[in-house]
Design an enzyme around this catalytic site. Structure first.
Site, PDB file in Angstrom:
ATOM      1  CG  ASP A 110      -0.246  -0.193   2.538  1.00  0.00           C
ATOM      2  OD1 ASP A 110       0.925  -0.649   2.570  1.00  0.00           O
ATOM      3  OD2 ASP A 110      -0.871   0.104   3.572  1.00  0.00           O
ATOM      4  CB  THR A 133      -4.748  -0.641  10.490  1.00  0.00           C
ATOM      5  OG1 THR A 133      -5.832  -1.168   9.722  1.00  0.00           O
ATOM      6  CG2 THR A 133      -4.724  -1.302  11.854  1.00  0.00           C
TER       7      THR A 133
END
EC number: 2.7.1.33
Length: 259
Positions: A110, A133
């Site tokens: 990512d 997160t």
């Protein structure tokens, strides 16, 4: 059409691209145990709701920070679409930029995709902030090289720790405080101030230090679900793009198709 899949620690995002345009996007909670058959049951119904034939999907690419999901997404692609998927960072979809850090193979997919998309769309020296997160801060130079970054606990992780490790503090929702005051008059307001304004102060402080170390004009690009919320209360971001990671997948798939 291209089906791009971004597997994060909390959610999996599916986006269907028609050229460079996102035709549809869907989100499901991340579960490493979810099988390819379960993904298909869910996804094929959503395609039908959008009026899109399964055969319209001609390419699939996914990026994952949850290794257990990789096999099941490959099953989804091969069994239900008859497509061998591209995997971000591997094979024809290998990274095509310099990763100038001590352990380049540990850079999360990512984070790499955010660097690719931010450099492609805005160029110059960049700081890319992704609210997931964990909250990640990436330094990307004017050549598109990844120079390093910062990993901090995400705001929801911080709140979970605060509530989980105390006996009487209540669960609260993440939201912008109603006033600019940082002196709360009740417990919930005090918690929200601590979490929200504390996070803003952390972001502004770290980005300021990164800018000083880079020493050249820098654009700050934010992505992730909470980017818009924080953008309302700070002027630290130059650009907010909630689809940055998914657009990185589209760029990577197009490069792989041309190679």
């Amino acid at each position: 059409m291209l089906l791009a899949i971004d597997v994060g620690n909390t959610n999996v995002v599916f986006a269907l691209f028609d050229g460079a345009d996102i035709r549809a996007r869907w989100r499901i909670a991340t579960d490493g145990r979810r099988t390819g058959d379960e993904y298909a049951t869910w996804l094929l119904q959503l395609l039908a709701i959008e009026g899109i034939e399964r055969s319209a999907v001609s390419r699939i690419i996914f990026a994952s920070v949850v290794p257990r999901a990789d096999h099941n997404l490959t099953v989804l692609a091969t069994k239900y679409f008859g497509i061998e998927p591209l995997i971000a960072g591997q094979g024809d979809a290998a990274w095509d930029f310099e990763i100038d850090v001590e352990q380049p193979n540990t850079l999360g997919a990512d984070r790499a995709l955010n660097c690719i998309a931010a450099h492609r769309f805005w160029g110059g020296d960049l700081i890319v902030v992704d609210f997931g997160t964990a909250t990640k801060f990436e330094a990307v130079d004017y050549n598109g090289a990844y120079k390093g970054g910062i990993i901090a606990p995400g705001i929801n992780l911080s709140l979970d720790a605060l509530v989980g490790k105390t006996a009487k503090l209540p669960r609260i929702a993440i939201a912008a405080p109603e006033t600019e005051s940082v002196i709360g008059r009740n417990t919930e307001d005090q918690m929200l101030i601590g979490v929200f304004w504390g996070y803003v102060a952390m972001m502004e402080g770290l980005i300021g230090r990164m800018k000083s170390q880079i020493g050249r004009p820098v654009k700050v690009v934010a992505t992730g679900g909470l980017a818009i919320l924080f953008d309302e209360k700070t002027d630290i971001f130059d650009i907010v793009d909630a689809d940055l990671t998914i657009r990185g997948l589209q760029l990577l798939a197009d490069r792989a198709g041309a190679s």
